[in-house]
Design an enzyme around this catalytic site. Structure first.
Site, PDB file in Angstrom:
ATOM      1  N   GLY A 239       0.799  -1.266   0.079  1.00 39.39           N
ATOM      2  CA  GLY A 239      -0.138  -0.048   0.055  1.00 39.39           C
ATOM      3  C   GLY A 239       0.837   1.398   0.112  1.00 39.39           C
ATOM      4  O   GLY A 239       0.161   2.297  -0.188  1.00 39.39           O
ATOM      5  N   GLU A 273       4.085  -6.767   1.793  1.00 38.79           N
ATOM      6  CA  GLU A 273       3.462  -6.949   0.422  1.00 38.79           C
ATOM      7  C   GLU A 273       3.580  -5.930  -0.514  1.00 38.79           C
ATOM      8  O   GLU A 273       2.338  -5.323  -0.953  1.00 38.79           O
ATOM      9  CB  GLU A 273       2.335  -7.713   0.403  1.00 38.79           C
ATOM     10  CG  GLU A 273       1.938  -8.711   1.549  1.00 38.79           C
ATOM     11  CD  GLU A 273       0.613  -9.162   1.671  1.00 38.79           C
ATOM     12  OE1 GLU A 273      -0.257  -8.508   1.310  1.00 38.79           O
ATOM     13  OE2 GLU A 273       0.211 -10.347   2.105  1.00 38.79           O
ATOM     14  N   ARG A 276       3.014  -1.596  -5.834  1.00 40.85           N
ATOM     15  CA  ARG A 276       3.406  -0.437  -6.593  1.00 40.85           C
ATOM     16  C   ARG A 276       4.491   0.495  -5.871  1.00 40.85           C
ATOM     17  O   ARG A 276       5.262   1.038  -7.217  1.00 40.85           O
ATOM     18  CB  ARG A 276       2.142   0.725  -6.189  1.00 40.85           C
ATOM     19  CG  ARG A 276       2.179   2.088  -6.934  1.00 40.85           C
ATOM     20  CD  ARG A 276       1.053   2.984  -6.324  1.00 40.85           C
ATOM     21  NE  ARG A 276      -0.261   2.236  -5.873  1.00 40.85           N
ATOM     22  CZ  ARG A 276      -1.188   2.155  -6.959  1.00 40.85           C
ATOM     23  NH1 ARG A 276      -1.391   2.709  -8.147  1.00 40.85           N
ATOM     24  NH2 ARG A 276      -2.518   1.536  -6.633  1.00 40.85           N
ATOM     25  N   CYS A 343     -13.303   3.163 -28.494  1.00 39.39           N
ATOM     26  CA  CYS A 343     -14.679   3.872 -28.629  1.00 39.39           C
ATOM     27  C   CYS A 343     -15.190   4.105 -27.354  1.00 39.39           C
ATOM     28  O   CYS A 343     -16.240   3.200 -26.987  1.00 39.39           O
ATOM     29  CB  CYS A 343     -15.452   3.238 -29.552  1.00 39.39           C
ATOM     30  SG  CYS A 343     -14.476   3.063 -31.139  1.00 39.39           S
TER      31      CYS A 343
END
Ligand code: PLP
Length: 419
Positions: A239, A273, A276, A343
């Protein structure tokens, strides 16, 4: 810190000009810097060096085997959320005893696969999951190593779609309930209580929510101890945020500093863990400008990378810096929307962004795209997924070839009555 910068007027990944990769491999292409991956991993391992710590890279952030392999070679374990990620992690050389299995919906087949492999720990999120894992382990004649993931009900102060530790989120067990569940679990024959885990959200830019969560978990650990339940692993999840634009997230060192003393007092082995924070700024998405166009309302830059390649702006309104691969400080700035060919009005990489006026045919790079980039890519609009490249110094290698349309159609067939 990462290793993407301008040298001689050209954006480089380490010592390789991105234009060289784009010309040879085509676009869109994800480019990862191995030195950055290693540096970020070491920032964590050094920050927590004073504690007995296992750093399990959250494979869902970037599941490329070359990336997992790079981290495994540094000593990283893996935090997985599916049987597929287990297979990848093992294939990339992560030892099973360094793998923790998170996630709210593990299937029986996935439980069997992980028990067979001999992973370190299952992080369980519901009473039913505990019951089923106990049965599956019994059938296989083994004991399942488990922790219960608790939901500490703290506000991670991040985007609502990536907050996971509030009472209303689907994740984890309520703290009060967890105490009872530990007592029940202690009586199960095929479960070995190893630890406790939590993960309160992603892209956190303050240490306080982590400290709050730790404090609540610590209280529960104390209560459990009092009830005769001794744990050996404390898994605090991932996190930690990164800098996409002007955020100022704590460094791994600051994060460690805020938590180390309290963790140390508990006497448990620490599991982290991060996803990012390790890989986010270690990757960029290189694309090509297909067209530019002006409407009465806006200036549009149409790139060949779209929301299927990088969904974060569409999904979380997230910011990725967009840089021209060729630097030209003299060129005028415009306010533009960088959009893809898909689209959908939501198909954009940047909105109302002041940026250099890019021209048709030139390459651009979306920065900070290493986490939740390729791993969240889809093939919407029948767009094959991008290639992935790993750079090491002045060397580079394609670590996943560009998908082909034939691969997209593989497995499709017509029913017999239409043939
Ligand atoms: C997604 C996730 C992580 C990684 O989160 P980052 O914000 O990428 O560090 C870690 N643990 C669990 C359980 C997760 O779901």
């Amino acid at each position: 810190m990462h290793h993407f910068s301008y040298k001689h007027g050209q954006l480089h990944a380490e010592d390789v000009p991105l234009s060289q990769i784009a010309e040879q491999v085509g676009t869109p292409t994800y480019v990862y810097s191995q030195a950055t991956l290693e540096r970020h991993y070491r920032a964590f391992s050094e920050a927590f060096g004073g504690l007995d710590t296992l750093i399990c890279f959250a494979v869902k952030a970037n599941s490329n085997r070359a990336v997992i392999n790079t981290l495994a070679a540094q000593g990283a374990g893996a935090d997985i959320v599916s049987g597929g990620e287990l297979t990848r992690s093992l294939a990339a050389g992560v030892p099973a005893e360094r793998i923790v299995y998170s996630g709210v919906g593990k299937t029986v087949a996935e439980m069997e696969q992980a028990l067979d492999a001999g992973i370190l720990m299952f992080n369980l999120e519901s009473a039913q999951e505990l019951e089923v894992l106990n049965q599956v382990a019994g059938r296989l004649g083994v004991k399942a190593p488990v922790s219960l993931r608790v939901n500490p009900d703290v506000d991670a102060q991040t985007h609502p779609k990536i907050t996971t530790g509030l009472a209303k989120n689907k994740f984890g067990l309520d703290m009060e309930l967890a105490f009872g569940k530990y007592q029940e679990a202690a009586k199960l024959d095929h479960v070995e209580l190893k630890g406790i885990s939590c993960h309160i959200g992603s892209q956190l830019t303050k240490v306080e929510p982590f400290a709050d969560a730790l404090e609540r978990v610590a209280v529960l650990i104390g209560r459990l101890k009092g009830a005769g339940i001794e744990l050996s692993l404390l898994d605090l999840g991932g996190g930690l945020g990164i800098n996409y634009n002007d955020e100022q997230p704590p460094s791994p060192a600051q994060y460690a500093e805020a938590l180390t003393e309290r963790i140390g007092s508990l006497g448990l082995k620490l599991v982290l863990e991060p996803g990012r924070a390790i890989v986010g700024n270690a990757g960029v998405l290189v694309a090509k400008v297909l067209f530019t166009k002006d409407t009465p309302a806006k200036h549009f830059i149409v790139s060949d990378a779209a929301m299927n390649d990088l969904v974060r702006p569409a999904m979380y309104d997230s910011f990725h810096a967009i840089l021209p691969v060729m630097e030209d400080p003299s060129r005028p700035k415009v306010v533009a929307d960088v959009v893809g060919p898909i689209c959908e009005t939501g198909d954009f990489l940047a909105r109302d962004r002041e940026m250099p006026d890019l021209e048709r045919g030139e390459f651009l790079a979306a920065l900070s795209a290493g986490a939740y980039g390729f791993s969240m890519a889809s093939t919407y609009n029948s767009r094959p997924r991008a290639a992935e490249v790993l750079v090491n110094g002045d060397r580079w290698s394609v670590v996943r070839t560009r998908e082909t349309v034939e691969e997209l159609m593989r497995g499709e067939s017509l029913p017999e009555w239409m043939e």
